[in-house]
Design an enzyme around this catalytic site. Structure first.
Site, mmCIF file in Angstrom:
data_model
loop_
_atom_site.group_PDB
_atom_site.id
_atom_site.type_symbol
_atom_site.label_atom_id
_atom_site.label_comp_id
_atom_site.label_asym_id
_atom_site.label_seq_id
_atom_site.Cartn_x
_atom_site.Cartn_y
_atom_site.Cartn_z
ATOM 1 N N HIS A 61 1.197 7.696 21.787
ATOM 2 C CA HIS A 61 1.463 8.276 20.472
ATOM 3 C C HIS A 61 0.657 7.490 19.440
ATOM 4 O O HIS A 61 0.829 6.283 19.291
ATOM 5 C CB HIS A 61 2.961 8.169 20.192
ATOM 6 C CG HIS A 61 3.371 8.728 18.873
ATOM 7 N ND1 HIS A 61 3.108 10.032 18.504
ATOM 8 C CD2 HIS A 61 4.023 8.158 17.832
ATOM 9 C CE1 HIS A 61 3.585 10.235 17.291
ATOM 10 N NE2 HIS A 61 4.143 9.114 16.862
ATOM 11 N N GLU A 66 -0.893 18.269 12.132
ATOM 12 C CA GLU A 66 0.283 18.746 11.410
ATOM 13 C C GLU A 66 0.525 17.861 10.205
ATOM 14 O O GLU A 66 0.595 16.644 10.320
ATOM 15 C CB GLU A 66 1.519 18.716 12.313
ATOM 16 C CG GLU A 66 2.720 19.356 11.653
ATOM 17 C CD GLU A 66 3.990 18.533 11.788
ATOM 18 O OE1 GLU A 66 4.107 17.739 12.718
ATOM 19 O OE2 GLU A 66 4.860 18.689 10.910
ATOM 20 N N GLY A 73 2.469 3.577 14.970
ATOM 21 C CA GLY A 73 3.639 3.417 14.110
ATOM 22 C C GLY A 73 4.597 4.566 14.346
ATOM 23 O O GLY A 73 4.242 5.568 14.964
ATOM 24 N N ARG A 100 -0.853 -13.716 6.371
ATOM 25 C CA ARG A 100 -1.271 -13.878 4.988
ATOM 26 C C ARG A 100 -2.727 -14.312 4.887
ATOM 27 O O ARG A 100 -3.451 -13.914 3.982
ATOM 28 C CB ARG A 100 -0.386 -14.917 4.282
ATOM 29 C CG ARG A 100 1.077 -14.521 4.203
ATOM 30 C CD ARG A 100 1.293 -13.360 3.242
ATOM 31 N NE ARG A 100 0.948 -13.669 1.875
ATOM 32 C CZ ARG A 100 1.812 -14.001 0.926
ATOM 33 N NH1 ARG A 100 3.075 -14.088 1.201
ATOM 34 N NH2 ARG A 100 1.400 -14.240 -0.300
ATOM 35 N N SER A 107 7.064 7.772 14.115
ATOM 36 C CA SER A 107 6.865 9.124 13.622
ATOM 37 C C SER A 107 7.321 9.204 12.168
ATOM 38 O O SER A 107 8.378 8.686 11.818
ATOM 39 C CB SER A 107 7.694 10.078 14.494
ATOM 40 O OG SER A 107 7.329 11.392 14.216
ATOM 41 N N GLY A 108 6.494 9.805 11.322
ATOM 42 C CA GLY A 108 6.866 9.956 9.922
ATOM 43 C C GLY A 108 6.424 8.814 9.031
ATOM 44 O O GLY A 108 6.622 8.833 7.826
ATOM 45 N N ILE A 109 5.781 7.802 9.605
ATOM 46 C CA ILE A 109 5.344 6.651 8.812
ATOM 47 C C ILE A 109 4.110 7.012 7.980
ATOM 48 O O ILE A 109 3.811 6.384 6.975
ATOM 49 C CB ILE A 109 5.065 5.419 9.722
ATOM 50 C CG1 ILE A 109 4.888 4.127 8.917
ATOM 51 C CG2 ILE A 109 3.855 5.624 10.603
ATOM 52 C CD1 ILE A 109 6.169 3.465 8.570
ATOM 53 N N GLY A 110 3.391 8.075 8.423
ATOM 54 C CA GLY A 110 2.249 8.543 7.635
ATOM 55 C C GLY A 110 0.899 8.364 8.292
ATOM 56 O O GLY A 110 -0.109 8.214 7.613
ATOM 57 N N SER A 143 -0.806 10.651 10.130
ATOM 58 C CA SER A 143 -1.638 11.829 9.896
ATOM 59 C C SER A 143 -2.138 11.861 8.455
ATOM 60 O O SER A 143 -3.321 12.114 8.204
ATOM 61 C CB SER A 143 -0.833 13.108 10.167
ATOM 62 O OG SER A 143 -0.360 13.108 11.486
#
Lengths: 88, 312
Positions: B142, B205, B157, B246, B159-162, B164
């Site tokens: 994925h 999508e 990351g 950092r 699903s939905g983290i951004g 795409s």
């Protein structure tokens, strides 16, 4: 607000590793931390700021903690300086 | 292990090896289990210790002329020795013809013989490239694969983290996309190559919009069909107590199929322009690859400055 003067206790001064350790410790607390050296005043939670000081062995810096957990922050920082950041 | 036979090899036409079957059709179902090739010169001459019999045997002009120079009895014995190892197949280059005894015996012992009109070196390289690709270990994960300044970046990351949206932003900034959401990874020449799992085209999508076609929308220059994977960027929600890198003096690595690539844990929060940070991370990676390490450079300058002050 608490203000404390400390001298840099480790021989190599505040190079990258101690600077990172200092910032990492400071960011654990909600209080603000200012560090003052030679008239430069920087934010103790900013790694670039801390490194910019290029604080050498035995030089004096001023720690200024301000906020709800300022005492805990200051104690933690003083311990870092006492233990020479785990260095010589 | 995938089932791969002489028939599959003959059906391969993309990078045409100009192969044809010389032995009987019953040999078509003989299996090929290894990607490696062997030139059986020494084995034909009688030295059968360490004979790599489980590989495809490629015969060039030298070997064929040698076989033709033998008497029928000698030829029969030598060929029989080789065939008795049940080799996967013999391939003869340059369209050369093997003595009929060799073919006859192959049919009797159920050994496949193929012929190619390519020169030995072209056949060897083409076949090797194709089989290595076919037998390469692979997995599908994925993630989203983008080409940023020529470096393949695997965005991972939850699903939905951004991922795409981030890839889309990179595409509008002039970068390329290989595949969104699912990436098939292969190991080729000790490097990772990523591609879409299916040749469905470059669809994506976007939540709230639906399915879009990147190639139709942005053109062929924004899409790639496969790309090396050099760097992984893991997008994660901002966590107050997470130990983000950092300084960049320490590199983190992630392993895929036995190959290690650097990984960057990138915190994302609303309003943060992730694609700009990704561009910067990739440029920094390219600089490091070419010998310039900003964090080390800075550390050195700082050390020198502290040293100078200490002496005073």
């Amino acid at each position: 607000m608490i203000t404390k003067d400390v001298s840099v206790s480790n021989k190599l001064g505040l190079h990258t590793r101690p600077s990172a350790l200092l910032v990492k410790t400071a960011t654990k607390y909600r209080s603000e931390l200012m560090i003052i050296k030679d008239g430069m005043e920087i934010n103790g939670k900013s790694i670039m700021g801390v490194m910019m000081l290029a604080a050498e062995f035995n030089s004096l810096i001023t720690l200024q903690a301000d906020g709800v957990d300022e005492e805990y922050l200051m104690n933690d920082l003083l311990e870092l300086f006492e233990t020479k950041f785990g260095e010589e | 292990m995938k089932n791969y036979t002489i028939r599959n090899l003959l059906e391969f036409k993309e990078d045409d090896l100009l192969l044809s079957l010389v032995s009987d059709e019953k040999t078509l179902d003989n299996p090929i289990n290894f990607a490696h090739l062997n030139r059986p010169g020494l084995a034909l001459a009688g030295f059968l210790d360490r004979f790599s019999y489980d590989r495809i045997q490629v015969l060039g002009e030298t070997e064929v002329i040698y076989l033709q120079s033998l008497s029928e009895d000698e030829l029969y014995e030598k060929i029989k020795d080789i065939y008795s190892y049940s080799i996967p197949c013999l391939i003869v280059s340059k369209g050369l013809t093997l003595p009929y005894i060799a073919v006859d015996l192959a049919n009797n012992m159920n050994i496949a013989i193929l012929s190619s009109r390519l020169s030995t070196i072209k056949l060897y390289n083409g076949l090797s490239r194709y089989l290595n690709n076919y037998f390469a270990s692979e997995k599908t994960i994925h993630g989203t694969l983008v080409d940023v300044f020529g470096a393949g970046v695997l965005l991972t990351g939850k699903s939905g983290i951004g991922k795409s949206e981030c890839a889309l932003d990179l595409v509008t900034r002039g970068h390329g996309i290989v595949t969104d959401d699912t990436v098939t990874i292969k190991v080729l020449d000790d490097a990772l190559v990523g591609m879409p799992p299916q040749k469905f085209g470059h669809f994506m999508e976007i939540r709230g919009v639906g399915i879009i076609n990147i190639e139709k929308m942005f053109g062929i220059q924004r899409v790639r069909f496969n790309h090396n994977i050099e760097l992984q960027i893991e997008l994660m929600p901002w966590k107050d107590n997470f130990d983000y890198e950092r300084l960049g003096l320490v590199s983190n690595w992630v392993e895929h199929l036995g190959v290690n690539i650097p990984v960057i844990n990138l915190p994302v929060s609303p309003g943060k322009n992730v694609s700009v940070i990704i561009e910067v991370a990739v440029m920094n990676y390219i600089l490091k690859k070419n010998g310039y390490h900003a964090a080390e450079d800075y550390a050195k300058i700082l050390q020198e400055e502290i040293k100078r002050k200490t002496k005073v």
